[in-house]
Design a protein around this motif. Structure first.
Motif, PDB file in Angstrom:
ATOM      1  N   ALA A  10      58.892  33.201  59.224  1.00 24.61           N
ATOM      2  CA  ALA A  10      58.096  33.757  60.314  1.00 24.61           C
ATOM      3  C   ALA A  10      58.598  35.117  60.753  1.00 24.61           C
ATOM      4  O   ALA A  10      57.911  35.826  61.484  1.00 24.61           O
ATOM      5  N   PRO A  62      53.947  30.950  59.016  1.00 23.55           N
ATOM      6  CA  PRO A  62      53.412  30.082  60.090  1.00 23.55           C
ATOM      7  C   PRO A  62      52.629  30.832  61.147  1.00 23.55           C
ATOM      8  O   PRO A  62      51.884  30.200  61.906  1.00 23.55           O
ATOM      9  N   ASN A  63      52.767  32.152  61.212  1.00 22.20           N
ATOM     10  CA  ASN A  63      52.006  32.913  62.205  1.00 22.20           C
ATOM     11  C   ASN A  63      50.528  33.024  61.852  1.00 22.20           C
ATOM     12  O   ASN A  63      49.712  33.379  62.704  1.00 22.20           O
ATOM     13  N   GLN A 112      47.352  29.112  62.247  1.00 22.57           N
ATOM     14  CA  GLN A 112      48.116  28.107  62.967  1.00 22.57           C
ATOM     15  C   GLN A 112      47.285  26.856  63.223  1.00 22.57           C
ATOM     16  O   GLN A 112      46.102  26.925  63.533  1.00 22.57           O
ATOM     17  N   SER A 113      47.933  25.710  63.053  1.00 28.43           N
ATOM     18  CA  SER A 113      47.289  24.419  63.286  1.00 28.43           C
ATOM     19  C   SER A 113      48.153  23.603  64.219  1.00 28.43           C
ATOM     20  O   SER A 113      49.379  23.734  64.234  1.00 28.43           O
ATOM     21  N   THR A 114      47.520  22.764  65.012  1.00 29.66           N
ATOM     22  CA  THR A 114      48.226  21.961  65.999  1.00 29.66           C
ATOM     23  C   THR A 114      48.317  20.521  65.520  1.00 29.66           C
ATOM     24  O   THR A 114      47.340  19.932  65.076  1.00 29.66           O
ATOM     25  N   ASN A 165      54.941  23.608  69.862  1.00 35.17           N
ATOM     26  CA  ASN A 165      54.962  24.886  69.168  1.00 35.17           C
ATOM     27  C   ASN A 165      54.119  24.762  67.896  1.00 35.17           C
ATOM     28  O   ASN A 165      54.415  23.950  67.013  1.00 35.17           O
ATOM     29  N   SER A 166      53.095  25.575  67.780  1.00 37.69           N
ATOM     30  CA  SER A 166      52.185  25.488  66.639  1.00 37.69           C
ATOM     31  C   SER A 166      52.821  25.988  65.343  1.00 37.69           C
ATOM     32  O   SER A 166      52.357  25.658  64.257  1.00 37.69           O
ATOM     33  N   LEU A 167      53.892  26.814  65.428  1.00 39.86           N
ATOM     34  CA  LEU A 167      54.522  27.310  64.208  1.00 39.86           C
ATOM     35  C   LEU A 167      55.146  26.166  63.410  1.00 39.86           C
ATOM     36  O   LEU A 167      55.033  26.117  62.184  1.00 39.86           O
ATOM     37  N   THR A 174      52.347  24.014  61.856  1.00 35.69           N
ATOM     38  CA  THR A 174      51.704  24.677  60.722  1.00 35.69           C
ATOM     39  C   THR A 174      52.564  24.588  59.472  1.00 35.69           C
ATOM     40  O   THR A 174      52.074  24.274  58.379  1.00 35.69           O
ATOM     41  N   TRP A 208      60.262  31.911  66.531  1.00 36.23           N
ATOM     42  CA  TRP A 208      59.718  30.555  66.484  1.00 36.23           C
ATOM     43  C   TRP A 208      59.488  29.961  67.868  1.00 36.23           C
ATOM     44  O   TRP A 208      59.039  28.813  67.979  1.00 36.23           O
TER      45      TRP A 208
END
Length: 369
Positions: free
Chosen positions: A80, A161-162, A165-167, A173-175, A178, A215
């Protein structure tokens, strides 16, 4: 109860060997393989606690990826902090034989005879470096790089990961969610399952500087961010440990633990990590100018070693380790004090003043044996 000797045999997977009926692969650094017990076991996580500037941990990551390129392994690279595709631009080039030392830094090197006593001349030299004569893995030259055509022929998956992004439920934290989703998608392929008979691929997962300030969650306030920062990282490492189970894959992760506010975060991470080391660089510290450490660039600490499929744990040859980065290679050696082979006027003065006065008034320089 029967006891079976640990046999090392050839594995069906390229670039691996069987030890205790478990595939092991090389980290790309023979000295690192030697101190960790023969390499990196499949389905395991190897973590590096980065040095302050992160320079030496990046060198170890390049060795790990270069070994995968030579062995024709599949690669998964995530970062990231920078573009993951840039990491493979300067991978070290393999060499057919071990590189010779390009500088004179070992103890006693260049000296024909020892100056201590004649009877010690016939003794063998103490081996300070490890893995120089090993047949497992490859040797690399840091001064040369693998060409881009060879790198592009390998199956490499890049993950930033930026982007996209998926939850995932359970992660704030979405990073982390993902990255975890992308790894799960890659590992779901049948070619990496160890239970399959026709598996012929090995996956190397490289995650660089996980847990750095990049992150941190950006969609919450500062107080909530600090509370969930360590929790998401610990949860991610545990989920990755479960995903790697029964797969022909190994994760090579670098962690900037010196940036953590809470020391307990790294201690809890070690529960999900199989092998872990810590790099202590001398750059910017008082040890950089200390003559005791003049031949090294930092200390190499082993914080955790795994014992897969074995009742007897592996014991490293020494826990006092140091490393040096030369022009062509990275070495891990035993930490030893440099000998003082020459008499100086200061030392003679110290020896004279250290002798207590006697009734005869003799001094050391007046005594002749």
């Amino acid at each position: 109860m029967s006891f079976h000797k640990n046999n090392v045999s050839e594995s069906g997977l390229p670039g691996t060997k069987l030890k205790n009926n478990l595939p092991f692969t090389s980290s790309g650094i023979p000295s690192l393989d030697h101190v960790t017990g023969g390499g990196l076991p499949a389905s395991s996580i190897f973590a590096i606690e980065e040095d302050v500037l992160g320079n030496y941990s990046r060198v170890l990551t390049k060795y790990f990826l270069a070994e995968g390129i030579v062995c024709k392994h599949d690669l998964f690279i995530a970062s990231a902090d920078e573009d993951p595709a840039i990491i493979v631009n300067e991978l070290p080039q393999p060499t057919t034989e071990p590189l010779e030392d390009d500088d004179v830094s070992s103890v006693g090197e260049g000296i024909d005879k020892m100056k201590i006593a004649w009877r010690y001349e016939g003794l063998s030299r103490v081996e300070s470096s490890f893995g120089s004569n090993t047949n497992f893995g490859h040797h690399f030259d840091l001064s040369k790089h693998i060409d881009s055509k060879t790198v592009n022929r390998r199956n490499i998956t890049y993950c930033d990961p930026n982007i996209n992004q998926s939850t995932v439920k359970g992660f704030k934290n979405s990073l982390y969610s993902t990255l975890l989703t992308t790894i799960q998608k890659v590992l779901s392929k049948k070619e990496y399952k160890s239970s399959k008979k026709n598996n012929k691929n090995f996956l190397r997962i490289s995650i660089q500087s996980i847990g750095s300030p990049i992150w941190m969650a950006l969609d919450c306030d500062e107080t909530s961010e600090r509370n969930h920062y360590g929790k998401d990282l610990i949860k991610f490492m545990y989920c990755l440990r479960v995903m790697l189970r029964d797969t022909n894959a190994v994760a090579f992760i670098s962690i900037p633990s010196h940036l953590f506010d809470d020391d307990h975060v790294m201690k809890r991470l070690l529960y999900s990590i199989d092998n872990a080391v810590r790099i202590e660089s001398f750059t910017g510290s008082s040890k950089e100018t200390n003559p005791v450490y003049k031949d090294y660039h930092g200390l190499f600490h082993i914080t955790k070693l795994s014992t897969p499929f074995s009742l007897v744990p592996f014991v490293p040859p020494s826990l006092d380790l140091a490393f040096k980065l030369k022009r062509k290679k990275f070495l891990i050696e035993k930490l030893h004090l440099p000998p003082e082979l020459q008499e100086t006027s200061e030392r003679e003065q110290d020896d004279i003043t250290a002798i207590p006065p006697t009734c005869g008034g003799f001094k050391k320089k007046d005594i002749d044996f």
